[in-house]
Design a protein around this motif. Structure first.
Motif, PDB file in Angstrom:
ATOM      1  N   GLY A  39      32.314  41.815  31.905  1.00 46.53           N
ATOM      2  CA  GLY A  39      33.303  41.078  32.677  1.00 46.53           C
ATOM      3  C   GLY A  39      33.824  39.851  31.949  1.00 46.53           C
ATOM      4  N   ILE A  40      34.879  39.293  32.493  1.00 41.63           N
ATOM      5  CA  ILE A  40      35.470  38.055  31.991  1.00 41.63           C
ATOM      6  C   ILE A  40      35.559  37.088  33.155  1.00 41.63           C
ATOM      7  CG2 ILE A  40      37.542  36.978  31.059  1.00 41.63           C
ATOM      8  CD1 ILE A  40      38.140  39.537  29.599  1.00 41.63           C
ATOM      9  N   ALA A  80      32.801  35.417  11.390  1.00 41.96           N
ATOM     10  CA  ALA A  80      32.544  34.873  12.720  1.00 41.96           C
ATOM     11  C   ALA A  80      33.812  34.847  13.564  1.00 41.96           C
ATOM     12  CB  ALA A  80      31.951  33.473  12.603  1.00 41.96           C
ATOM     13  N   LEU A  81      34.927  34.499  12.952  1.00 43.00           N
ATOM     14  CA  LEU A  81      36.192  34.453  13.676  1.00 43.00           C
ATOM     15  C   LEU A  81      36.647  35.850  14.092  1.00 43.00           C
ATOM     16  CD1 LEU A  81      38.176  31.735  11.696  1.00 43.00           C
ATOM     17  CD2 LEU A  81      37.740  31.749  14.161  1.00 43.00           C
ATOM     18  N   GLY A  82      36.281  36.868  13.316  1.00 43.65           N
ATOM     19  CA  GLY A  82      36.666  38.228  13.664  1.00 43.65           C
ATOM     20  C   GLY A  82      36.128  38.639  15.017  1.00 43.65           C
ATOM     21  N   ASN A  83      34.877  38.306  15.303  1.00 47.81           N
ATOM     22  CA  ASN A  83      34.290  38.647  16.601  1.00 47.81           C
ATOM     23  C   ASN A  83      34.929  37.835  17.721  1.00 47.81           C
ATOM     24  OD1 ASN A  83      31.824  37.999  18.721  1.00 47.81           O
ATOM     25  ND2 ASN A  83      31.863  40.132  18.040  1.00 47.81           N
ATOM     26  N   VAL A  84      35.187  36.563  17.463  1.00 49.47           N
ATOM     27  CA  VAL A  84      35.830  35.722  18.471  1.00 49.47           C
ATOM     28  C   VAL A  84      37.208  36.270  18.815  1.00 49.47           C
ATOM     29  CG1 VAL A  84      36.807  33.433  18.909  1.00 49.47           C
ATOM     30  CG2 VAL A  84      34.556  33.640  17.859  1.00 49.47           C
ATOM     31  N   ARG A  85      37.980  36.653  17.804  1.00 47.46           N
ATOM     32  CA  ARG A  85      39.335  37.157  18.040  1.00 47.46           C
ATOM     33  C   ARG A  85      39.337  38.483  18.780  1.00 47.46           C
ATOM     34  NH1 ARG A  85      40.920  35.372  12.008  1.00 47.46           N
ATOM     35  NH2 ARG A  85      41.437  33.183  12.454  1.00 47.46           N
ATOM     36  N   ARG A 129      27.543  50.066  19.271  1.00 43.75           N
ATOM     37  CA  ARG A 129      28.370  49.097  18.545  1.00 43.75           C
ATOM     38  C   ARG A 129      29.173  48.235  19.514  1.00 43.75           C
ATOM     39  NH1 ARG A 129      31.535  52.390  14.012  1.00 43.75           N
ATOM     40  NH2 ARG A 129      32.378  50.284  13.603  1.00 43.75           N
ATOM     41  N   LEU A 130      29.674  48.823  20.580  1.00 43.64           N
ATOM     42  CA  LEU A 130      30.406  48.047  21.586  1.00 43.64           C
ATOM     43  C   LEU A 130      29.487  47.030  22.256  1.00 43.64           C
ATOM     44  CD1 LEU A 130      32.471  50.892  23.278  1.00 43.64           C
ATOM     45  CD2 LEU A 130      33.372  49.080  21.807  1.00 43.64           C
ATOM     46  N   GLY A 162      29.510  42.792  22.263  1.00 40.27           N
ATOM     47  CA  GLY A 162      29.606  42.062  23.512  1.00 40.27           C
ATOM     48  C   GLY A 162      30.687  42.579  24.434  1.00 40.27           C
ATOM     49  N   LEU A 163      31.296  43.715  24.080  1.00 42.00           N
ATOM     50  CA  LEU A 163      32.330  44.304  24.925  1.00 42.00           C
ATOM     51  C   LEU A 163      31.743  45.190  26.016  1.00 42.00           C
ATOM     52  CD1 LEU A 163      34.992  45.291  22.253  1.00 42.00           C
ATOM     53  CD2 LEU A 163      35.048  43.334  23.806  1.00 42.00           C
ATOM     54  N   ALA A 164      30.488  45.556  25.874  1.00 42.75           N
ATOM     55  CA  ALA A 164      29.805  46.404  26.856  1.00 42.75           C
ATOM     56  C   ALA A 164      28.368  45.937  26.986  1.00 42.75           C
ATOM     57  CB  ALA A 164      29.870  47.870  26.441  1.00 42.75           C
TER      58      ALA A 164
END
Length: 221
Positions: free
Chosen positions: A67-68, A148-153, A48-49, A53-55
């Protein structure tokens, strides 16, 4: 709550709060022991991570925290511009003026939430920002846009950690958010969209002035 849900929530919060910074390897053995769960629910949480896009997959040992960089932040803001400007425009047409007038007033007096010595108060300021986001989402009344905004935030929450300890910039954003709330309250979609656009431009320029680097890959025991 299922074990996989608990693991996902804990890991996501650790990533957003930079307790697990970019480059951290989330090995299955280590994370299972740390979180007190078996490897099967952990794998689900890691999947799920990755979908968030967090992992991202890492050679043979679970996944690594993504990374950022200035490039990724710029791409995020391109998407944010399209989504948030549209959402604010819809909110101006469909929302209740009184809701946003009240939020405008609270942002005008938000200086008390932003101090150089009390980080807990700064958390209160971010809660106020989240209230404005939620009010705009509700007024816009578009479930696909909200999703869509939820993922961006989610990604923005991590990026904010790069600049959240700058009280001067936070005071500026309080004024910008007050302007957004006031613009939505007027019922003018073009004005609401423009006020969001100005805020996003200033926020991106502030982040560009910060030094954004990704640490070397490392394993958390």
């Amino acid at each position: 709550m299922r074990a996989s849900d608990r693991a996902y929530a804990a890991l996501r919060q650790d990533i957003v709060e930079w307790r697990l910074p970019p480059g951290t390897v989330l090995g299955e053995v280590e994370q299972s022991a740390r979180l007190g769960i078996s490897r099967t629910p952990l794998r689900e949480a890691l999947s799920r991570l990755t979908a968030d896009g967090l992992a991202a997959p890492h050679s043979g040992r679970g996944v690594v925290v993504t990374g950022i960089s200035l490039d990724t932040v710029a791409e995020l803001f391109e998407l944010r511009q399209a989504l948030e400007c549209k959402s604010a425009a819809l909110a101006a047409v469909r929302g209740q003026a009184a809701v946003f007038e009240e939020l405008q007033s609270r942002f005008r007096s938000a200086g008390s939430l932003i101090s150089t010595s009390d980080r807990q108060n700064r958390g209160g300021y971010y809660e106020l920002v989240a209230e404005l986001d939620a009010a705009i989402d509700t007024a816009a009344a578009n479930s696909y846009l909200t999703q869509a905004l939820g993922n961006v935030r989610l990604h923005l929450a991590r990026v904010r950690r790069l600049a959240k300890d700058n009280p001067a910039r936070l005071l500026e954003t309080a004024g910008e958010h007050a302007t957004i709330a006031a613009a939505v309250a007027t019922g003018d979609p073009d004005l609401a969209s423009a006020s969001v656009s100005v805020h996003l431009h200033k926020s991106l320029e502030h982040l560009r002035s910060a030094r954004i680097t990704t640490p070397e890959i490392r394993t958390i025991p």
